[in-house]
Scaffold this active site. Structure first.
Site, PDB file in Angstrom:
ATOM      1  N   TYR A 124      11.433  32.673  46.596  1.00  0.00           N
ATOM      2  CA  TYR A 124      12.821  34.195  47.156  1.00  0.00           C
ATOM      3  C   TYR A 124      11.910  34.975  46.573  1.00  0.00           C
ATOM      4  O   TYR A 124      12.590  35.697  44.936  1.00  0.00           O
ATOM      5  CB  TYR A 124      14.022  33.991  47.427  1.00  0.00           C
ATOM      6  CG  TYR A 124      14.782  34.715  47.815  1.00  0.00           C
ATOM      7  CD1 TYR A 124      13.904  34.996  49.557  1.00  0.00           C
ATOM      8  CD2 TYR A 124      15.702  35.917  47.582  1.00  0.00           C
ATOM      9  CE1 TYR A 124      14.985  36.349  49.970  1.00  0.00           C
ATOM     10  CE2 TYR A 124      16.146  36.739  47.776  1.00  0.00           C
ATOM     11  CZ  TYR A 124      15.696  37.234  49.308  1.00  0.00           C
ATOM     12  OH  TYR A 124      16.109  38.382  50.082  1.00  0.00           O
ATOM     13  N   GLN A 186      20.136  33.735  54.521  1.00  0.00           N
ATOM     14  CA  GLN A 186      19.491  33.317  55.582  1.00  0.00           C
ATOM     15  C   GLN A 186      18.056  32.342  55.204  1.00  0.00           C
ATOM     16  O   GLN A 186      17.379  31.170  55.258  1.00  0.00           O
ATOM     17  CB  GLN A 186      19.679  33.851  57.340  1.00  0.00           C
ATOM     18  CG  GLN A 186      18.711  35.012  56.484  1.00  0.00           C
ATOM     19  CD  GLN A 186      19.176  36.454  56.517  1.00  0.00           C
ATOM     20  OE1 GLN A 186      20.790  36.491  55.822  1.00  0.00           O
ATOM     21  NE2 GLN A 186      18.880  37.304  57.703  1.00  0.00           N
ATOM     22  N   ASN A 209      20.940  38.989  45.661  1.00  0.00           N
ATOM     23  CA  ASN A 209      22.323  39.771  45.272  1.00  0.00           C
ATOM     24  C   ASN A 209      22.977  38.397  45.199  1.00  0.00           C
ATOM     25  O   ASN A 209      22.943  36.831  45.544  1.00  0.00           O
ATOM     26  CB  ASN A 209      22.067  40.422  46.587  1.00  0.00           C
ATOM     27  CG  ASN A 209      22.058  40.156  47.604  1.00  0.00           C
ATOM     28  OD1 ASN A 209      22.423  39.179  47.494  1.00  0.00           O
ATOM     29  ND2 ASN A 209      21.548  40.873  48.915  1.00  0.00           N
ATOM     30  N   SER A 233      21.006  41.795  35.404  1.00  0.00           N
ATOM     31  CA  SER A 233      20.455  41.478  34.213  1.00  0.00           C
ATOM     32  C   SER A 233      21.094  41.578  32.842  1.00  0.00           C
ATOM     33  O   SER A 233      22.142  42.587  33.440  1.00  0.00           O
ATOM     34  CB  SER A 233      19.018  42.233  35.026  1.00  0.00           C
ATOM     35  OG  SER A 233      18.031  41.754  33.893  1.00  0.00           O
ATOM     36  N   GLN A 255      16.939  49.100  30.268  1.00  0.00           N
ATOM     37  CA  GLN A 255      17.935  47.567  31.911  1.00  0.00           C
ATOM     38  C   GLN A 255      18.931  48.284  32.198  1.00  0.00           C
ATOM     39  O   GLN A 255      19.346  47.796  33.468  1.00  0.00           O
ATOM     40  CB  GLN A 255      18.770  46.657  30.364  1.00  0.00           C
ATOM     41  CG  GLN A 255      19.351  45.235  30.658  1.00  0.00           C
ATOM     42  CD  GLN A 255      18.498  44.781  31.890  1.00  0.00           C
ATOM     43  OE1 GLN A 255      17.323  43.945  30.971  1.00  0.00           O
ATOM     44  NE2 GLN A 255      18.767  44.102  32.889  1.00  0.00           N
ATOM     45  N   HIS A 258      18.154  48.754  35.980  1.00  0.00           N
ATOM     46  CA  HIS A 258      17.624  48.113  36.274  1.00  0.00           C
ATOM     47  C   HIS A 258      18.762  48.312  38.179  1.00  0.00           C
ATOM     48  O   HIS A 258      18.658  47.780  38.821  1.00  0.00           O
ATOM     49  CB  HIS A 258      18.100  46.703  35.906  1.00  0.00           C
ATOM     50  CG  HIS A 258      16.240  45.894  35.259  1.00  0.00           C
ATOM     51  ND1 HIS A 258      16.081  46.245  34.169  1.00  0.00           N
ATOM     52  CD2 HIS A 258      16.055  45.335  36.234  1.00  0.00           C
ATOM     53  CE1 HIS A 258      14.917  46.365  33.772  1.00  0.00           C
ATOM     54  NE2 HIS A 258      14.580  45.070  34.978  1.00  0.00           N
ATOM     55  N   GLU A 322      20.602  37.414  28.519  1.00  0.00           N
ATOM     56  CA  GLU A 322      19.412  36.762  28.639  1.00  0.00           C
ATOM     57  C   GLU A 322      18.722  37.287  28.200  1.00  0.00           C
ATOM     58  O   GLU A 322      17.241  36.613  27.492  1.00  0.00           O
ATOM     59  CB  GLU A 322      19.862  37.410  29.933  1.00  0.00           C
ATOM     60  CG  GLU A 322      18.302  37.140  31.048  1.00  0.00           C
ATOM     61  CD  GLU A 322      18.237  38.256  32.347  1.00  0.00           C
ATOM     62  OE1 GLU A 322      18.965  39.025  32.187  1.00  0.00           O
ATOM     63  OE2 GLU A 322      17.656  38.248  33.554  1.00  0.00           O
ATOM     64  N   HIS A 323      18.523  38.878  27.332  1.00  0.00           N
ATOM     65  CA  HIS A 323      17.272  39.162  26.943  1.00  0.00           C
ATOM     66  C   HIS A 323      18.139  39.945  25.594  1.00  0.00           C
ATOM     67  O   HIS A 323      18.837  40.103  25.637  1.00  0.00           O
ATOM     68  CB  HIS A 323      16.357  41.047  27.519  1.00  0.00           C
ATOM     69  CG  HIS A 323      15.897  40.574  28.546  1.00  0.00           C
ATOM     70  ND1 HIS A 323      16.472  40.424  30.345  1.00  0.00           N
ATOM     71  CD2 HIS A 323      14.782  39.796  29.702  1.00  0.00           C
ATOM     72  CE1 HIS A 323      16.099  40.306  30.974  1.00  0.00           C
ATOM     73  NE2 HIS A 323      14.926  39.893  31.175  1.00  0.00           N
ATOM     74  N   ASP A 356       9.545  41.833  30.250  1.00  0.00           N
ATOM     75  CA  ASP A 356       9.343  41.718  32.665  1.00  0.00           C
ATOM     76  C   ASP A 356       8.616  41.931  33.591  1.00  0.00           C
ATOM     77  O   ASP A 356       8.391  41.094  34.513  1.00  0.00           O
ATOM     78  CB  ASP A 356      10.265  42.931  32.484  1.00  0.00           C
ATOM     79  CG  ASP A 356      12.027  43.220  32.137  1.00  0.00           C
ATOM     80  OD1 ASP A 356      12.751  42.171  31.969  1.00  0.00           O
ATOM     81  OD2 ASP A 356      11.914  44.621  32.327  1.00  0.00           O
TER      82      ASP A 356
END
Lengths: 418, 418
Positions: A124, A186, A209, A233, A255, A258, A322-323, A356
């Protein structure tokens, strides 16, 4: 930006908490979308497209013609960038290929474990404010490399019913040709359960999202595997007195821009750094095209001064970002002490943006403290491993007497059978 | 046993479906248990122990004294078995240790990926009709080998408030000393959220009944990782005309006697095999101590005769069994064509029980078709991997001009910062 100087250990759990975005109504709405797709397939997808995305679609699948047109729309410089990124991602992920290792655990008893591609996977790629072709590369390149037989790509169309040509170019470049104009919860439902047009897959990958994230959670409860529970993020920067405040500010802002829910944290051992960084952030923010978004994200961001390096690294491991950027002189030693993080960027010349896009490491990473137990996406995410046992005839006599010592519960029948 | 001869492809999805055990009331009850543990911790655990297990516990944690007593209760032969199994599991899992591999994806840009132990893990060993010390070994040995800092073991006590000495001996043998007398959904909740006595962990491992499984699903939605979505155990046997029907029957029964919800399937290419196996099953079943349980499981089991080898292997991959026995002459070639299975047992002399206990391969495996996308537990299940990026100063000039070709969206600030 909220400021803390030597916060006591008792405050750390609070500082490690990310703002909760869970909405009460979310689960019900997503369940409803999933059920509609289960029930009416393509028809539901088209209805939802009109209803949610305000787009009326003729066919869901992107045609060969659309792919060919996209090819002509992408500027050559950008094509070259995509090719370099693809090559770097391939180069890094190729090293992750596990070999089958054979072990004779006892005489005549051979065991091994073999990685096998997951047959059908779904990717996705969200729409939104920027075409995330980098996400497509991060997922599509290892999926192809793993040898997945069927790779399905879902991404929402633009208001005119088309897909961003950069996405289509990147898909073609890496050899993905089952592309569908479906977005949101969906799309996840379509890939999990299948429709007349969209094949059902065994595992779904990709960020999105809260609707997409909730849909991934819900389909995972019914047997479709997912890559990671994704969230907004995050970046944590560790800086010592040698770090350039302008670099730090730029990293934090890269960051923050984002999205308004991005998480940004500075941890420094230099008592004067906080002020310097604040000044630089203010200066650079004013010049940013996405300053509104970045400004919003900064409101919930943290600036923390720590007594010493031990506390700084201790906090990093507690936060599990995460980072993580280690903009410090001894980043090499410090990196050895990092146990909870998604991806780590070392020294003054490795901004997060490197990873990234194009250094080759994967940017699909665990957020919200999940790095304590989860890895980012890798080649192995597109494979599963099967174990094999082979007991030769000469292996069996060794089992017999041994077997009889186990409490009599199961498996007694098998020894009788022989 | 239900019999099918050359079932058409259209029937395969139905044959691949496992009986659904989902109960409407389950989620509500498990949510309630989890909330009670979140709210009142140890007190809730003790109350639930009285309420559900009819056991009133003084302290939850197993004492050093209890461990020492257990040591004296386990017969020497069984101790030796546990030691051999431990050694074999260790030998097999040791080969799974990944190395850190460094890659220079571009000049001056070094990337690597490093496996790191998950700090805190929880192991659940169910109670029930047999002490599952083999499960403890399958999870505890790789957890120790991975280097997990904290390993918590929860297992329900027996009606007299004690834990089976074999479990305690095995725990001590592999060096696990945080053992708690808690079972069911409440054990999973305690390990996920922590109580005054039981430490919270980052990942929970172990099989269990539907309450345990549902609790694992629910805590996984709130940030605690889990090993696998578990379900009732399964075995599929592929047999050709060379297979001994007595062996096949014994294998089928050894799985059937695991519990009434066990899934047992025979796929054969020999038209006369079905009848032979039925006779053997009837004969052996009569002599089984657990014949009632096995008999129940056999009611929903399948006997399928397939036209040829292609269909047989095709059906295996469609079914994606947890355990697969290839009792065929050309099992070696066939094994290369297996893409969906948890663990495979090759040839006439490798019963599933070998892998259940002691050959060294892990017996915590994907059920219910999950083998399409999931692996069984391995050393890597107790680790996560962190990626690292290090761009040297000389690496950066290569990025600059390249960078400017990307669409201006994010990260523009960082290049400015330099």
């Amino acid at each position: 930006m909220k400021e803390y100087i030597n916060p006591p250990l008792s405050l750390w759990p609070t500082l490690c908490q990310r703002p909760s975005l869970e909405l009460e109504f979310l689960e019900g709405r997503v369940k409803n979308i999933i059920n509609r797709v289960k029930l009416s397939g393509d028809e539901a997808l088209k209805e939802l497209s009109v209803q949610i995305d305000k787009v009326s679609l003729g066919t869901l699948q992107v045609t060969e013609e659309e792919l060919a047109v996209a090819e002509t729309c992408v500027p050559p410089g950008l094509k070259q960038c995509i090719r370099v990124a693809t090559a770097n991602i391939a180069k890094f992920h190729k090293t992750q290929q596990e070999k089958t290792l054979y072990v004779d655990t006892m005489p005549g008893v051979r065991c091994w474990r073999k990685p096998v591609p997951i047959g059908k996977v779904g990717i996705y790629v969200p729409g939104g404010t920027a075409p995330l072709f980098s996400t497509l590369l991060m997922l599509g390149v290892p999926a192809k490399m793993a040898g997945c037989r069927e790779i399905v790509l879902c991404t929402p169309s633009r208001p005119d019913g088309s897909i961003d040509p950069t996405i289509l170019f990147a898909a073609r470049e890496i050899g993905i040709n089952q592309i569908f104009k479906v977005g949101g919860a969906q799309a996840i439902a379509a890939m999990a359960y299948g429709t007349a047009t969209i094949p059902a897959v065994h595992k779904v990958f990709g960020p999105g999202n809260q609707y997409v994230t909730k849909a991934k959670q819900l389909v995972s409860l019914e047997g479709t595997a997912i890559d990671l529970p994704a969230g907004p993020s995050e970046l944590l920067v560790v800086a010592d007195k040698h770090a350039n405040p302008a670099f730090i500010a730029a990293d934090l802002l890269s960051q923050a821009e984002h999205g308004p829910d991005s998480q940004v944290v500075l941890v420094t051992t230099d008592t004067r750094m906080m002020e310097k960084v604040k000044k630089e952030v203010a200066k650079q923010l004013a010049a940013l095209p996405r300053k509104d978004m970045a400004g919003q994200a900064l409101q919930s961001s943290l600036l923390i001064t720590m007594e010493d390096e031990n506390d700084a690294i201790g906090f990093v491991n507690a936060y599990a970002p995460e980072h993580l950027i280690l903009n410090t002189e001894n980043h090499s030693e410090q990196s050895e002490r990092i146990v909870n993080a998604g991806s780590v960027f070392l020294g003054p010349f490795t901004p997060e943006a490197v990873g990234d896009y194009a250094s080759g490491t994967n940017h699909t990473l665990p957020t919200n403290g999940m790095a304590r137990a989860y890895s980012g996406v890798s080649l192995g995410s597109f494979q599963k491993s099967i174990t094999f046992n082979n007991s030769m005839k000469r292996g069996l006599p060794g089992w017999g007497p041994w077997w009889n010592k186990w409490p009599k519960q199961n498996n007694s029948s098998r020894t009788k059978g022989q």
